[in-house]
Design a protein around this motif. Sequence first.
Motif, PDB file in Angstrom:
ATOM      1  N   ALA A  16       0.850  -1.192   0.000  1.00  0.00           N
ATOM      2  CA  ALA A  16       0.000   0.000   0.000  1.00  0.00           C
ATOM      3  C   ALA A  16       0.882   1.236   0.000  1.00  0.00           C
ATOM      4  O   ALA A  16       1.924   1.280   0.643  1.00  0.00           O
ATOM      5  N   SER A  17       0.442   2.238  -0.738  1.00  0.00           N
ATOM      6  CA  SER A  17       1.208   3.471  -0.842  1.00  0.00           C
ATOM      7  C   SER A  17       1.091   4.292   0.438  1.00  0.00           C
ATOM      8  O   SER A  17       0.078   4.242   1.129  1.00  0.00           O
ATOM      9  N   LYS A  18       2.147   5.034   0.752  1.00  0.00           N
ATOM     10  CA  LYS A  18       2.121   5.905   1.927  1.00  0.00           C
ATOM     11  C   LYS A  18       1.372   7.203   1.636  1.00  0.00           C
ATOM     12  O   LYS A  18       0.999   7.929   2.538  1.00  0.00           O
ATOM     13  N   THR A  19       1.186   7.498   0.337  1.00  0.00           N
ATOM     14  CA  THR A  19       0.481   8.718  -0.062  1.00  0.00           C
ATOM     15  C   THR A  19      -0.490   8.403  -1.192  1.00  0.00           C
ATOM     16  O   THR A  19      -0.418   7.338  -1.796  1.00  0.00           O
ATOM     17  N   TYR A  20      -1.390   9.346  -1.466  1.00  0.00           N
ATOM     18  CA  TYR A  20      -2.249   9.222  -2.642  1.00  0.00           C
ATOM     19  C   TYR A  20      -2.308  10.578  -3.342  1.00  0.00           C
ATOM     20  O   TYR A  20      -2.127  11.612  -2.699  1.00  0.00           O
ATOM     21  N   PRO A  21      -2.502  10.585  -4.662  1.00  0.00           N
ATOM     22  CA  PRO A  21      -2.510  11.861  -5.396  1.00  0.00           C
ATOM     23  C   PRO A  21      -3.851  12.574  -5.258  1.00  0.00           C
ATOM     24  O   PRO A  21      -4.894  11.935  -5.199  1.00  0.00           O
ATOM     25  N   GLN A  22      -3.781  13.901  -5.173  1.00  0.00           N
ATOM     26  CA  GLN A  22      -4.989  14.717  -5.156  1.00  0.00           C
ATOM     27  C   GLN A  22      -4.679  16.018  -5.881  1.00  0.00           C
ATOM     28  O   GLN A  22      -3.585  16.563  -5.731  1.00  0.00           O
ATOM     29  N   ASN A  80      -1.221  17.372  -9.679  1.00  0.00           N
ATOM     30  CA  ASN A  80      -1.497  16.543  -8.513  1.00  0.00           C
ATOM     31  C   ASN A  80      -0.439  16.740  -7.436  1.00  0.00           C
ATOM     32  O   ASN A  80       0.742  16.912  -7.734  1.00  0.00           O
ATOM     33  N   ASP A  82       0.923  15.025  -3.552  1.00  0.00           N
ATOM     34  CA  ASP A  82       0.836  13.843  -2.703  1.00  0.00           C
ATOM     35  C   ASP A  82       0.146  14.214  -1.401  1.00  0.00           C
ATOM     36  O   ASP A  82       0.469  15.222  -0.781  1.00  0.00           O
ATOM     37  N   HIS A  85      -1.499   9.308   3.879  1.00  0.00           N
ATOM     38  CA  HIS A  85      -2.522   8.580   4.630  1.00  0.00           C
ATOM     39  C   HIS A  85      -2.193   8.797   6.098  1.00  0.00           C
ATOM     40  O   HIS A  85      -1.188   8.298   6.589  1.00  0.00           O
TER      41      HIS A  85
END
Length: 160
Positions: A16-22, A80, A82, A85
């Motif tokens: 699982a990624s430590k971040t997600y794009p927004q 985007n 980062d 989470h």
Amino acid sequence: MSDEEHHFDSHADAGASKTYPQQAGTIRKNGHIVIKSRPCKVVEVSTSKTGKHGHAKCHFVGIDIFNGKKLEDIVPSSHNCDVPHVNRTDYQLIDISEDGFVSLLTENGNTKDDMRLPTDESLLAQIKDGFADGKDLVVSVMSAMGEEQICALKDIGPKN
């Protein structure tokens, strides 16, 4: 070549990624963002309109959620960013060791012994005093991007 063995380093996480794009234009005050590879809480957002062919830019001011340092970043609003989470978990405090580590009780009854005492002086004093007085304490642990730190304390009454 094909008779060589391939070894893969397996890690405990599920990938699982430590971040997600927004998109930068959708990030608001009190949200979270990664600035200079550090998870930050956004305290100020300002958007600037640019010229005929430029992008509108978002100027973020964030405070590192672990060390409290102020960081700034400017990103085109259509790009985007980062977003870390960020999780908050409550654990019951069992013991404080002399070397600055705490022993915590997880929800499933196991102990978690790899947490350090917080560096924040007032929170540290509250934890030590409450523990010395024999109170039942619950600490909130914030975790993001592979880091964890005690960030808050609740007193649930004296030990029976």
